[in-house]
Design a protein around this motif. Structure first.
Motif, PDB file in Angstrom:
ATOM      1  N   PRO A  62       0.818  -1.219   0.000  1.00 13.73           N
ATOM      2  CA  PRO A  62       0.000   0.000   0.000  1.00 13.73           C
ATOM      3  C   PRO A  62       0.853   1.271   0.000  1.00 13.73           C
ATOM      4  CG  PRO A  62      -0.704  -1.506   1.737  1.00 13.73           C
ATOM      5  CD  PRO A  62       0.569  -2.053   1.169  1.00 13.73           C
ATOM      6  N   LYS A  63       0.370   2.250  -0.724  1.00 19.25           N
ATOM      7  CA  LYS A  63       1.090   3.524  -0.858  1.00 19.25           C
ATOM      8  C   LYS A  63       1.338   4.163   0.507  1.00 19.25           C
ATOM      9  CE  LYS A  63       0.660   7.857  -3.376  1.00 19.25           C
ATOM     10  NZ  LYS A  63      -0.204   8.645  -4.252  1.00 19.25           N
ATOM     11  N   SER A  64       0.409   3.990   1.437  1.00 19.69           N
ATOM     12  CA  SER A  64       0.546   4.589   2.769  1.00 19.69           C
ATOM     13  C   SER A  64       1.781   4.059   3.505  1.00 19.69           C
ATOM     14  CB  SER A  64      -0.711   4.320   3.598  1.00 19.69           C
ATOM     15  OG  SER A  64      -0.925   2.919   3.719  1.00 19.69           O
ATOM     16  N   THR A  65       2.242   2.867   3.141  1.00 17.07           N
ATOM     17  CA  THR A  65       3.417   2.262   3.768  1.00 17.07           C
ATOM     18  C   THR A  65       4.697   3.026   3.438  1.00 17.07           C
ATOM     19  OG1 THR A  65       2.366   0.101   3.565  1.00 17.07           O
ATOM     20  CG2 THR A  65       4.718   0.098   4.005  1.00 17.07           C
ATOM     21  N   TYR A  66       4.783   3.552   2.238  1.00 23.77           N
ATOM     22  CA  TYR A  66       6.030   4.209   1.805  1.00 23.77           C
ATOM     23  C   TYR A  66       5.847   5.688   1.459  1.00 23.77           C
ATOM     24  CZ  TYR A  66       4.067   3.092  -2.804  1.00 23.77           C
ATOM     25  OH  TYR A  66       3.239   2.972  -3.883  1.00 23.77           O
ATOM     26  N   GLU A  67       4.691   6.229   1.722  1.00 22.72           N
ATOM     27  CA  GLU A  67       4.394   7.621   1.363  1.00 22.72           C
ATOM     28  C   GLU A  67       5.357   8.623   2.002  1.00 22.72           C
ATOM     29  OE1 GLU A  67       0.162   9.367   0.054  1.00 22.72           O
ATOM     30  OE2 GLU A  67       0.273   8.581   2.097  1.00 22.72           O
ATOM     31  N   ASP A  68       5.687   8.431   3.281  1.00 23.91           N
ATOM     32  CA  ASP A  68       6.616   9.354   3.959  1.00 23.91           C
ATOM     33  C   ASP A  68       8.012   9.295   3.351  1.00 23.91           C
ATOM     34  OD1 ASP A  68       4.654  10.312   5.639  1.00 23.91           O
ATOM     35  OD2 ASP A  68       5.166   8.949   7.294  1.00 23.91           O
ATOM     36  N   LEU A  69       8.440   8.104   2.992  1.00 22.71           N
ATOM     37  CA  LEU A  69       9.741   7.937   2.341  1.00 22.71           C
ATOM     38  C   LEU A  69       9.789   8.696   1.018  1.00 22.71           C
ATOM     39  CD1 LEU A  69      10.628   4.521   3.477  1.00 22.71           C
ATOM     40  CD2 LEU A  69      12.273   5.598   2.009  1.00 22.71           C
ATOM     41  N   ILE A  70       8.716   8.597   0.256  1.00 24.45           N
ATOM     42  CA  ILE A  70       8.625   9.282  -1.043  1.00 24.45           C
ATOM     43  C   ILE A  70       8.664  10.797  -0.849  1.00 24.45           C
ATOM     44  CG2 ILE A  70       7.132   9.683  -3.053  1.00 24.45           C
ATOM     45  CD1 ILE A  70       8.485   6.918  -3.026  1.00 24.45           C
ATOM     46  N   LYS A  71       7.969  11.285   0.169  1.00 26.46           N
ATOM     47  CA  LYS A  71       7.970  12.726   0.446  1.00 26.46           C
ATOM     48  C   LYS A  71       9.375  13.220   0.758  1.00 26.46           C
ATOM     49  CE  LYS A  71       3.211  13.074   2.039  1.00 26.46           C
ATOM     50  NZ  LYS A  71       2.330  13.192   3.195  1.00 26.46           N
ATOM     51  N   GLN A  72      10.131  12.443   1.520  1.00 33.78           N
ATOM     52  CA  GLN A  72      11.508  12.808   1.852  1.00 33.78           C
ATOM     53  C   GLN A  72      12.391  12.832   0.606  1.00 33.78           C
ATOM     54  OE1 GLN A  72      12.860  10.068   4.854  1.00 33.78           O
ATOM     55  NE2 GLN A  72      11.439  10.851   6.396  1.00 33.78           N
ATOM     56  N   ILE A  73      12.220  11.836  -0.239  1.00 27.45           N
ATOM     57  CA  ILE A  73      13.016  11.776  -1.477  1.00 27.45           C
ATOM     58  C   ILE A  73      12.693  12.974  -2.362  1.00 27.45           C
ATOM     59  CG2 ILE A  73      13.395  10.490  -3.617  1.00 27.45           C
ATOM     60  CD1 ILE A  73      12.826   7.919  -1.931  1.00 27.45           C
ATOM     61  N   LYS A  74      11.390  13.265  -2.516  1.00 28.29           N
ATOM     62  CA  LYS A  74      10.970  14.397  -3.355  1.00 28.29           C
ATOM     63  C   LYS A  74      11.457  15.722  -2.792  1.00 28.29           C
ATOM     64  CE  LYS A  74       6.817  12.697  -5.670  1.00 28.29           C
ATOM     65  NZ  LYS A  74       5.358  12.854  -5.782  1.00 28.29           N
ATOM     66  N   ALA A  75      11.473  15.853  -1.475  1.00 29.04           N
ATOM     67  CA  ALA A  75      11.925  17.100  -0.851  1.00 29.04           C
ATOM     68  C   ALA A  75      13.414  17.331  -1.111  1.00 29.04           C
ATOM     69  CB  ALA A  75      11.656  17.065   0.650  1.00 29.04           C
ATOM     70  N   ASN A  76      14.187  16.275  -1.067  1.00 30.54           N
ATOM     71  CA  ASN A  76      15.632  16.389  -1.287  1.00 30.54           C
ATOM     72  C   ASN A  76      15.992  16.559  -2.756  1.00 30.54           C
ATOM     73  OD1 ASN A  76      16.200  16.156   1.438  1.00 30.54           O
ATOM     74  ND2 ASN A  76      16.323  13.936   1.346  1.00 30.54           N
ATOM     75  N   SER A  77      15.293  15.836  -3.610  1.00 31.20           N
ATOM     76  CA  SER A  77      15.590  15.895  -5.042  1.00 31.20           C
ATOM     77  C   SER A  77      14.377  15.392  -5.819  1.00 31.20           C
ATOM     78  CB  SER A  77      16.823  15.044  -5.339  1.00 31.20           C
ATOM     79  OG  SER A  77      17.157  15.149  -6.694  1.00 31.20           O
TER      80      SER A  77
END
Length: 161
Positions: A62-77
């Protein structure tokens, strides 16, 4: 009566075994390469459609499992999300067999282009599947549907190899 209970018990046992054996995969949001925001809705369309195609065969994380990780990646680059390296890291962290990501481009009243990248974590390789479909804007949904289904079927074969 005992036979019916036995059959139902066996059915549930096989269902549990099948669920335990299913390979885990991650599907990331699709990236819109079209310069117009009016086609941004296709990102969710491709994500949802591919999820419905993969979920009977694989355990889609489920997307909710990795959503925070994706936000961190997008914020950095923000552009690094759609890379093999990030997909490998994400797949290893979540213990997935594969990461599916895609990007698309729609050329006004000409064609829609879809690319799906299948990053196979345990094998350590990547397969890029591409397809385009000639269509006008009035036929865009049918074209998007057709190429997404076709590429997802090919991606399933790649993951199962």
């Amino acid at each position: 009566m005992k036979k019916a209970i036995l059959i139902i018990s066996l059915f549930f046992a096989f269902s549990l075994i099948n669920a335990a054996v299913k390979k885990k995969i991650i599907i990331l949001e699709f990236q819109n390469l079209t310069p117009y925001n009016s086609y941004e809705y296709l990102a969710s369309y491709f994500f949802d459609l591919s999820g419905s195609i993969f979920s009977p065969i694989f355990n889609v994380i489920p997307k909710s499992t990795y959503e925070d990780l994706i936000k961190q990646i997008k914020a950095n680059s923000p552009n690094s999300l759609y890379s093999e390296k990030i997909a490998m890291q994400l797949g290893r962290i979540l213990r997935a067999e594969a990461v599916i990501m895609g990007k698309y481009f729609y050329s006004e009243d000409t064609a829609i282009y879809l690319e799906i990248m299948v990053v196979k974590i345990s094998a350590g390789n990547t397969v890029i599947l591409k397809e385009n479909y000639q269509c006008k804007s009035t036929d865009l949904t049918r074209g998007a549907n057709y190429i997404c289904i076709k590429l997802c079927e090919n991606a399933i074969r790649e993951i199962q190899r």
